[in-house]
Motif scaffolding. Structure first.
Motif, PDB file in Angstrom:
ATOM      1  N   ASP A 123       3.631   5.802   4.802  1.00 50.65           N
ATOM      2  CA  ASP A 123       3.471   6.877   5.782  1.00 50.65           C
ATOM      3  C   ASP A 123       4.687   6.811   6.689  1.00 50.65           C
ATOM      4  O   ASP A 123       4.925   5.765   7.303  1.00 50.65           O
ATOM      5  CB  ASP A 123       2.193   6.701   6.616  1.00 50.65           C
ATOM      6  N   GLU A 171       3.620   2.931  -2.695  1.00 50.48           N
ATOM      7  CA  GLU A 171       3.140   4.144  -3.340  1.00 50.48           C
ATOM      8  C   GLU A 171       3.424   5.355  -2.448  1.00 50.48           C
ATOM      9  O   GLU A 171       3.475   5.247  -1.227  1.00 50.48           O
ATOM     10  CB  GLU A 171       1.634   4.050  -3.602  1.00 50.48           C
ATOM     11  N   TYR A 172       3.577   6.528  -3.085  1.00 54.54           N
ATOM     12  CA  TYR A 172       3.720   7.760  -2.307  1.00 54.54           C
ATOM     13  C   TYR A 172       2.406   8.040  -1.577  1.00 54.54           C
ATOM     14  O   TYR A 172       1.315   7.747  -2.089  1.00 54.54           O
ATOM     15  CB  TYR A 172       4.030   8.945  -3.218  1.00 54.54           C
ATOM     16  N   CYS A 173       2.494   8.606  -0.385  1.00 56.73           N
ATOM     17  CA  CYS A 173       1.285   8.969   0.366  1.00 56.73           C
ATOM     18  C   CYS A 173       0.598  10.140  -0.344  1.00 56.73           C
ATOM     19  O   CYS A 173       1.234  11.185  -0.553  1.00 56.73           O
ATOM     20  CB  CYS A 173       1.643   9.361   1.797  1.00 56.73           C
ATOM     21  N   PRO A 174      -0.680  10.021  -0.715  1.00 60.61           N
ATOM     22  CA  PRO A 174      -1.371  11.119  -1.418  1.00 60.61           C
ATOM     23  C   PRO A 174      -1.401  12.401  -0.599  1.00 60.61           C
ATOM     24  O   PRO A 174      -1.398  13.497  -1.147  1.00 60.61           O
ATOM     25  CB  PRO A 174      -2.786  10.574  -1.627  1.00 60.61           C
ATOM     26  N   ALA A 175      -1.436  12.275   0.736  1.00 59.51           N
ATOM     27  CA  ALA A 175      -1.476  13.463   1.607  1.00 59.51           C
ATOM     28  C   ALA A 175      -0.072  13.928   1.992  1.00 59.51           C
ATOM     29  O   ALA A 175       0.076  14.828   2.817  1.00 59.51           O
ATOM     30  CB  ALA A 175      -2.275  13.139   2.860  1.00 59.51           C
ATOM     31  N   GLU A 176       0.951  13.313   1.399  1.00 60.21           N
ATOM     32  CA  GLU A 176       2.349  13.657   1.638  1.00 60.21           C
ATOM     33  C   GLU A 176       2.749  13.558   3.103  1.00 60.21           C
ATOM     34  O   GLU A 176       3.520  14.372   3.612  1.00 60.21           O
ATOM     35  CB  GLU A 176       2.658  15.052   1.096  1.00 60.21           C
ATOM     36  N   THR A 205       0.859  -1.191   0.000  1.00 60.34           N
ATOM     37  CA  THR A 205       0.000   0.000   0.000  1.00 60.34           C
ATOM     38  C   THR A 205       0.888   1.231   0.000  1.00 60.34           C
ATOM     39  O   THR A 205       2.059   1.154  -0.349  1.00 60.34           O
ATOM     40  CB  THR A 205      -0.938  -0.015   1.220  1.00 60.34           C
ATOM     41  N   ASP A 206       0.341   2.376   0.408  1.00 57.53           N
ATOM     42  CA  ASP A 206       1.154   3.585   0.354  1.00 57.53           C
ATOM     43  C   ASP A 206       2.025   3.714   1.603  1.00 57.53           C
ATOM     44  O   ASP A 206       1.838   3.013   2.589  1.00 57.53           O
ATOM     45  CB  ASP A 206       0.281   4.830   0.161  1.00 57.53           C
ATOM     46  N   HIS A 234       9.369   3.950  -2.981  1.00 56.28           N
ATOM     47  CA  HIS A 234       8.454   3.936  -4.140  1.00 56.28           C
ATOM     48  C   HIS A 234       8.949   2.947  -5.185  1.00 56.28           C
ATOM     49  O   HIS A 234       8.161   2.203  -5.779  1.00 56.28           O
ATOM     50  CB  HIS A 234       8.360   5.351  -4.726  1.00 56.28           C
ATOM     51  N   ASN A 257       8.566  15.429   3.359  1.00 56.47           N
ATOM     52  CA  ASN A 257       7.825  16.670   3.566  1.00 56.47           C
ATOM     53  C   ASN A 257       8.402  17.359   4.809  1.00 56.47           C
ATOM     54  O   ASN A 257       8.465  16.743   5.878  1.00 56.47           O
ATOM     55  CB  ASN A 257       6.351  16.329   3.776  1.00 56.47           C
TER      56      ASN A 257
END
Length: 640
Positions: free
Chosen positions: A385, A422-427, A382-383, A417, A432
């Protein structure tokens, strides 16, 4: 003209055993004799020792609890499509257990006299009834089945590790030959093998393979004193070299090694020692391809020098996961093994990233896994975090220090990645600047979240507070944990907001315990397993362990088990929550592997009746947990 009601009854019961063994025409005739019974919640259907009815029953809507009066223990909870009250049919006796509506219910009363003919004429019908009658309980939380929910029967057909097919795959081999001339000294050979981290070295003469030296040769011939350390490669090498062509399968490679009793094969242009060596393949390489051994995978991860190598290993980890699920190995054990391997992949990505930066880290730091990865519940791809904590530095050094760690984090998140996260959509990633802070900055950030618990702050806390130390300095993490636990005790209102957030997830079931599905969007009519079923348990466990000052337990099922120890009066509920969490996580993992996605959104049409029943059984536990949260943290007052 058909009787519409009996036609609908037949249309319903034909989908469930044992009626699915009976011809539709016979079912339509039987349905004309079936009575429809409505019961309000807690209404008695029959009591223990009550005289036998002329019917047995099937649940059309709602649920029915079967219990013994002596201890009032619920021995079974019958759901949509379940049959009960079989004793008069099977043993011609009065009832030994009672039945009452667990909730508002509609039942079909099937006349025994009309049905008996099918028990005699159809073996499938009689076998099912015998099994159902012999089994007093299907309740997953009963003593006999405690901890076995979703672990006894193959609920979903997950493709097991197809070793036969894997065996037919072509071998992958190293094309970077580690070789030496025949006159190389043993010391040079051993030094080079150590430097290159290989277990064998090919001895080449005029580019043709003339011999091979393995770790075993160094042990048996040098360490024993049979040959002096000043010996040459040609003195201890095994010769002639057994060679094969590059186009061979894993099975052929395995057979070749077994046949010759060797652990390495030399691959040449035409498969003979008379052509140039192309590559070498070891027993370890084959075991890695088969992906059936965690120790081998762990060793391969630690040896990997490139992200693409780790990506290949992660495919083997998924094969291992499929195999474990197909063998019904307990989820607790599966989760621990897969988490260890995933953590090792992340650590290797961080090490490779560090090696690509010219300078060493200016101060100590720690890499944190957040969310499901932090809870050791991320079995599928999954992504990502994550977050980074670095040691406090003087004010004038903060900007440069942060710049270094952001650069490192960008390399790490890019590497993650590349290996499949996957990259976190909320960054919400350490790359960050908001998630790459010094220890003091993290203390200030979490203090703000706890003392200003708005909607966003509660959401951020929910994600961050499941952090798990993955790499680097452990002391920094412990200091932050101590700070968070200390602060939350000073501001108990934070727990109320956290509990309120835990209750914001939409209900998994509606009237008559029907599944509530998404009403619009890309997943319209799908059931959101994560948001409606898993998250209420995850978030409930989080606020409860925080309020109990429990440290170092992030996994949701383990949190509930710890809570069961701390609060004996709620032991049954918390253990049920633990079982439900494991069941749902295993269900999601199987769905994800089956459909090659995250397993979050479920098409109910694809589920069997048994799968639906097992899912619904977890909903009752979720509801009870949410009731406890409402009362304990007085959430009603807050939202009112």
């Amino acid at each position: 003209m058909k009787n519409t009601i009996s036609f609908r009854v037949a249309d319903f019961i034909k989908n469930y055993p044992p009626f699915n063994e009976i011809k539709l025409k016979d079912l339509e005739e039987l349905s004309q004799e079936i009575k429809i019974v409505y019961k309000v919640k807690d209404a008695v259907i029959f009591d223990e020792d009550e005289k036998a009815h002329e019917y047995f029953y099937m649940v059309h809507k709602g649920a029915v609890a079967l219990s013994r009066n002596a201890d009032n223990e619920i021995v079974d909870l019958c759901d949509e499509g379940d049959i009960f009250g079989l004793r008069p049919l099977m043993a011609n006796e009065d009832y030994k257990i009672g039945a009452k509506a667990y909730e508002e219910s509609i039942l079909y009363a099937i006349p025994i006299s009309n049905f008996k003919v099918f028990t005699k004429s159809r073996e499938g019908v009689s076998n099912f009834l015998m099994e159902s009658f012999a089994s007093n309980t299907r309740n997953p939380y009963s003593v006999g089945r405690k901890g076995k929910l979703f672990q006894e029967s193959p609920e979903i057909s997950v493709t097991p590790p197809t070793n036969d097919l894997l065996d037919l795959q072509s071998v992958n081999y190293s094309k970077k030959l580690v070789s030496c001339p025949p006159d190389a000294t043993i010391k040079a050979v051993a030094t080079n093998m150590t430097k290159k981290k290989v277990g064998a070295m090919l001895v080449l003469k005029d580019k043709l393979p003339s011999g091979i030296i393995t770790d075993k040769d160094l042990r048996n011939k040098i360490a024993t004193g049979e040959f002096p350390i000043t010996a040459r490669a040609k003195d201890i090498m095994s010769s002639p070299v057994i060679t094969y062509p590059t186009k061979m399968t894993l099975a052929q490679a395995q057979m070749a090694m077994m046949k010759s009793g060797i652990s390495h094969l030399c691959l040449t242009q035409d498969g003979t020692p008379n052509t140039e060596a192309i590559g070498i393949i070891s027993k370890h390489d084959i075991m890695l391809e088969l992906g059936n051994n965690p120790a081998v995978l762990m060793k391969a991860i630690n040896r990997a020098r490139k992200f693409k190598k780790i990506k290949r290993i992660r495919h083997s980890i998924m094969s291992l996961l499929k195999g474990y699920l197909a063998q019904n190995i307990p989820l607790t054990l599966i989760s621990k093994i897969i988490t260890e391997l995933n953590d090792a992949c992340i650590k290797r990505v961080i090490n490779i990233s560090l090696n690509k930066i010219d300078t060493t880290p200016p101060v100590k730091f720690a890499w944190l896994a957040l969310g499901s990865q932090g809870r050791s519940e991320q079995l599928l791809h999954t992504d990502q975090d994550n977050a980074l904590i670095f040691e406090d530095v003087p004010e004038d050094e903060l900007a440069d220090t942060k710049k270094y760690f952001i650069e490192l984090s960008k390399r790490v998140t890019k590497g993650l990645h590349e290996i499949g996260y996957e990259y976190c959509p909320a960054e919400m990633m350490a790359s960050n600047p908001e998630w790459c802070l010094s220890l003091t900055e993290w203390k200030e950030r979490t203090l703000h979240w706890i003392t200003n618990p708005g909607k966003d702050e509660v959401l951020l806390s929910s994600i961050f507070f499941d952090y798990n130390h993955t790499y680097g300095n452990q002391d920094l993490v412990q200091q932050l944990t101590a700070h968070i636990l200390s602060t939350t005790q000073k501001y108990p209102i934070f727990f109320v907001h956290l509990a309120s957030g835990a209750l914001q997830n939409p209900s998994p079931s509606g009237f008559f315990r029907s599944f509530l599905v998404e009403e619009d969007g890309a997943h319209k009519d799908f059931f959101d397993l994560k948001r409606r079923a898993l998250m209420p348990l995850v978030e409930g466990a989080r606020v409860l362990v925080l309020s109990n000052q429990v440290k170092s337990i992030n996994n949701t099922a383990e949190r509930f088990e710890k809570l069961a120890e701390i609060e004996p009066n709620n032991q049954e509920l918390f253990l049920a929550c633990s079982y439900a969490t494991k069941a749902l996580l295993k269900f999601r993992t199987k769905q994800g592997l089956l459909h090659n996605d995250s397993g979050r959104f479920i098409s109910l049409d694809t589920l069997s009746k048994e799968e639906k029943i097992k899912l619904k059984r977890t909903f009752k536990t979720i509801k009870e947990l949410q009731e406890l949260l409402k009362i304990r943290f007085k959430v009603t007052n807050l939202v009112g």
